[in-house]
Design a protein around this motif. Structure first.
Motif, PDB file in Angstrom:
ATOM      1  N   GLN A 139      -2.519   8.154  16.235  1.00  0.00           N
ATOM      2  CA  GLN A 139      -2.794   7.367  17.432  1.00  0.00           C
ATOM      3  C   GLN A 139      -4.026   7.931  18.111  1.00  0.00           C
ATOM      4  O   GLN A 139      -4.061   9.109  18.474  1.00  0.00           O
ATOM      5  CB  GLN A 139      -1.583   7.412  18.368  1.00  0.00           C
ATOM      6  CG  GLN A 139      -1.656   6.436  19.517  1.00  0.00           C
ATOM      7  CD  GLN A 139      -0.292   6.243  20.165  1.00  0.00           C
ATOM      8  OE1 GLN A 139       0.694   5.980  19.489  1.00  0.00           O
ATOM      9  NE2 GLN A 139      -0.233   6.381  21.461  1.00  0.00           N
ATOM     10  N   ARG A 157       1.863   5.958  16.680  1.00  0.00           N
ATOM     11  CA  ARG A 157       1.857   4.728  15.897  1.00  0.00           C
ATOM     12  C   ARG A 157       0.401   4.412  15.520  1.00  0.00           C
ATOM     13  O   ARG A 157      -0.497   4.515  16.344  1.00  0.00           O
ATOM     14  CB  ARG A 157       2.446   3.552  16.684  1.00  0.00           C
ATOM     15  CG  ARG A 157       3.931   3.682  17.019  1.00  0.00           C
ATOM     16  CD  ARG A 157       4.797   3.596  15.778  1.00  0.00           C
ATOM     17  NE  ARG A 157       6.222   3.619  16.094  1.00  0.00           N
ATOM     18  CZ  ARG A 157       6.953   4.729  16.231  1.00  0.00           C
ATOM     19  NH1 ARG A 157       6.357   5.912  16.090  1.00  0.00           N
ATOM     20  NH2 ARG A 157       8.239   4.665  16.499  1.00  0.00           N
ATOM     21  N   THR A 158       0.190   4.008  14.289  1.00  0.00           N
ATOM     22  CA  THR A 158      -1.140   3.678  13.805  1.00  0.00           C
ATOM     23  C   THR A 158      -1.458   2.221  14.096  1.00  0.00           C
ATOM     24  O   THR A 158      -0.673   1.330  13.741  1.00  0.00           O
ATOM     25  CB  THR A 158      -1.243   3.932  12.287  1.00  0.00           C
ATOM     26  OG1 THR A 158      -0.952   5.304  12.021  1.00  0.00           O
ATOM     27  CG2 THR A 158      -2.632   3.603  11.774  1.00  0.00           C
ATOM     28  N   ASP A 159      -2.602   1.986  14.712  1.00  0.00           N
ATOM     29  CA  ASP A 159      -3.037   0.624  14.990  1.00  0.00           C
ATOM     30  C   ASP A 159      -3.682   0.024  13.739  1.00  0.00           C
ATOM     31  O   ASP A 159      -4.603   0.617  13.176  1.00  0.00           O
ATOM     32  CB  ASP A 159      -4.044   0.626  16.142  1.00  0.00           C
ATOM     33  CG  ASP A 159      -4.558  -0.767  16.456  1.00  0.00           C
ATOM     34  OD1 ASP A 159      -5.612  -1.146  15.901  1.00  0.00           O
ATOM     35  OD2 ASP A 159      -3.887  -1.459  17.230  1.00  0.00           O
ATOM     36  N   PRO A 160      -3.222  -1.133  13.267  1.00  0.00           N
ATOM     37  CA  PRO A 160      -3.752  -1.707  12.020  1.00  0.00           C
ATOM     38  C   PRO A 160      -5.256  -1.972  12.048  1.00  0.00           C
ATOM     39  O   PRO A 160      -5.955  -1.713  11.057  1.00  0.00           O
ATOM     40  CB  PRO A 160      -2.956  -3.009  11.868  1.00  0.00           C
ATOM     41  CG  PRO A 160      -1.671  -2.741  12.574  1.00  0.00           C
ATOM     42  CD  PRO A 160      -2.053  -1.893  13.760  1.00  0.00           C
ATOM     43  N   VAL A 179       4.414   5.644  11.483  1.00  0.00           N
ATOM     44  CA  VAL A 179       5.351   4.537  11.674  1.00  0.00           C
ATOM     45  C   VAL A 179       6.729   5.025  12.114  1.00  0.00           C
ATOM     46  O   VAL A 179       7.706   4.290  12.029  1.00  0.00           O
ATOM     47  CB  VAL A 179       5.487   3.684  10.383  1.00  0.00           C
ATOM     48  CG1 VAL A 179       4.204   2.921  10.092  1.00  0.00           C
ATOM     49  CG2 VAL A 179       5.891   4.552   9.192  1.00  0.00           C
ATOM     50  N   ASP A 193       9.271   2.061  11.967  1.00  0.00           N
ATOM     51  CA  ASP A 193       8.819   0.784  12.507  1.00  0.00           C
ATOM     52  C   ASP A 193       8.375  -0.089  11.327  1.00  0.00           C
ATOM     53  O   ASP A 193       7.210  -0.085  10.928  1.00  0.00           O
ATOM     54  CB  ASP A 193       7.656   1.026  13.479  1.00  0.00           C
ATOM     55  CG  ASP A 193       7.248  -0.225  14.244  1.00  0.00           C
ATOM     56  OD1 ASP A 193       7.498  -1.337  13.743  1.00  0.00           O
ATOM     57  OD2 ASP A 193       6.656  -0.081  15.334  1.00  0.00           O
ATOM     58  N   LEU A 196       5.621  -2.775  11.942  1.00  0.00           N
ATOM     59  CA  LEU A 196       4.277  -2.202  11.942  1.00  0.00           C
ATOM     60  C   LEU A 196       3.838  -1.872  10.524  1.00  0.00           C
ATOM     61  O   LEU A 196       2.677  -2.133  10.150  1.00  0.00           O
ATOM     62  CB  LEU A 196       4.236  -0.942  12.810  1.00  0.00           C
ATOM     63  CG  LEU A 196       2.921  -0.154  12.797  1.00  0.00           C
ATOM     64  CD1 LEU A 196       1.744  -1.029  13.235  1.00  0.00           C
ATOM     65  CD2 LEU A 196       3.035   1.087  13.670  1.00  0.00           C
ATOM     66  N   ARG A 199       2.555  -4.879   8.843  1.00  0.00           N
ATOM     67  CA  ARG A 199       1.209  -5.237   9.300  1.00  0.00           C
ATOM     68  C   ARG A 199       0.155  -4.322   8.669  1.00  0.00           C
ATOM     69  O   ARG A 199      -0.906  -4.785   8.246  1.00  0.00           O
ATOM     70  CB  ARG A 199       1.144  -5.146  10.818  1.00  0.00           C
ATOM     71  CG  ARG A 199       1.911  -6.217  11.563  1.00  0.00           C
ATOM     72  CD  ARG A 199       1.846  -5.963  13.065  1.00  0.00           C
ATOM     73  NE  ARG A 199       0.464  -5.947  13.542  1.00  0.00           N
ATOM     74  CZ  ARG A 199       0.073  -5.303  14.637  1.00  0.00           C
ATOM     75  NH1 ARG A 199       0.945  -4.599  15.360  1.00  0.00           N
ATOM     76  NH2 ARG A 199      -1.198  -5.355  15.010  1.00  0.00           N
ATOM     77  N   LEU A 200       0.451  -3.042   8.603  1.00  0.00           N
ATOM     78  CA  LEU A 200      -0.486  -2.096   8.010  1.00  0.00           C
ATOM     79  C   LEU A 200      -0.701  -2.397   6.528  1.00  0.00           C
ATOM     80  O   LEU A 200      -1.818  -2.392   6.027  1.00  0.00           O
ATOM     81  CB  LEU A 200       0.026  -0.667   8.184  1.00  0.00           C
ATOM     82  CG  LEU A 200      -0.040  -0.106   9.609  1.00  0.00           C
ATOM     83  CD1 LEU A 200       0.857   1.112   9.744  1.00  0.00           C
ATOM     84  CD2 LEU A 200      -1.480   0.247   9.975  1.00  0.00           C
ATOM     85  N   THR A 203      -2.868  -5.340   6.123  1.00  0.00           N
ATOM     86  CA  THR A 203      -4.226  -5.172   6.638  1.00  0.00           C
ATOM     87  C   THR A 203      -5.083  -4.284   5.757  1.00  0.00           C
ATOM     88  O   THR A 203      -6.291  -4.525   5.606  1.00  0.00           O
ATOM     89  CB  THR A 203      -4.172  -4.575   8.061  1.00  0.00           C
ATOM     90  OG1 THR A 203      -3.442  -5.459   8.921  1.00  0.00           O
ATOM     91  CG2 THR A 203      -5.571  -4.349   8.635  1.00  0.00           C
TER      92      THR A 203
END
Length: 287
Positions: A139, A157-160, A179, A193, A196, A199-200, A203
């Protein structure tokens, strides 16, 4: 058999929609246990040496690495050697001559721009040496002065979108994502998660790695692999198994002084743990 590469094992896992397990090793007993456990279920495996393990061994990489290579070359299953959580550029540059086919370069402690620049420099060097390279993005620190959180920090949490840009800018071969797992968990209570992770996975076009997997229950691990995780890192689970078995043995045999007696018990406990984790993951076949 000869050493294989981590990249080869991860690619095979992606193709099989499974995950390869990577176990952190500290002692020769860890090396032997991981290989024996993998052989018992006929699964490929990655042996990982972390920078912290190198520090424990008086800062010397080669003794443990040479032992791991020798054991891997006599294994009945494919084994790769991976240098894990490297922060020291000096240690990074020892990887090729020590038998490693891959490294995980850890600059997550740095502000995002510095992390990106340091990781890109490490990736350029690693690729020039024929090494497969993994990085992590947890993050990014906030504008209010909050520090960055690495991929295994509680709550990270990692943002995509940031992850997509980071992979493009650094040219890494795999990315460890945040996650919901954390390093050094001694209870298997982590909840991932999965939304998430989906999504990752959708992406990013590189394999995803899960760190801190010792604290993740079986059903969560299975769902993570189905959701796109291709490499699963395990460390603490082996130490829990080894320490618990040795503690029980010495409690039952207070007169014991021969270290082979209790180390063999600890090693066998790790063998069982390795086999159980590999069965859970449904790791790709050896060929």
């Amino acid at each position: 058999m000869p050493l294989v590469t981590t990249g080869e094992l991860v690619t095979r896992a992606v193709e099989a929609r499974s995950a390869v397990a990577a176990f952190n090793i500290i002692t020769l007993e860890h090396v032997e246990a991981v290989i024996a456990g993998a052989e018992s279920v006929r699964s490929p495996v990655v042996l990982q040496v972390s920078e912290n393990a190198v520090k424990f061994r008086y800062g010397r990489l080669l003794p443990l690495a040479r032992a791991a290579v020798a054991a891997a070359e006599r294994a009945a299953v494919p084994v790769a050697l991976h240098l894990d959580h490297v922060q020291s550029d000096s240690l990074l540059r020892q990887a090729p001559d020590a038998g490693f086919s891959s490294v995980m370069y850890d600059a997550a402690r740095l502000p995002y721009a510095e992390n990106r620049a340091a990781t890109r420099a490490a990736a350029d060097w690693a690729h020039a040496q024929g090494l497969w390279i993994e990085a992590e993005l947890g993050q990014v620190g906030g504008k209010d002065g909050r520090p960055p959180l690495d991929a295994h920090a509680p709550g990270a949490r990692t943002d995509p979108d940031q992850a997509r840009a980071f992979v493009a800018d650094t040219a890494v071969d795999a990315l460890a994502v945040a996650v919901g797992s954390s390093h050094a968990m001694t209870t298997r209570t982590a909840t991932l998660d999965h939304a998430l992770l989906k999504r990752l996975s959708g992406t990013l076009d590189v394999p995803l790695v899960l760190h801190g997997s010792s604290g993740v229950p079986d059903e969560e691990l299975t769902a993570a692999v189905a959701g796109g995780i291709a490499k699963v890192n395990v460390g603490t689970a082996l130490n829990i198994a080894m320490t618990g078995a040795i503690r029980d043995f010495l409690a039952a045999h207070p007169e014991a002084v021969d270290s082979r007696e209790y180390l063999s018990v600890g090693r066998e406990a790790m063998v069982r743990t390795v086999a159980e984790i590999l069965r859970t993951l449904g790791a790709p076949p050896t060929a």
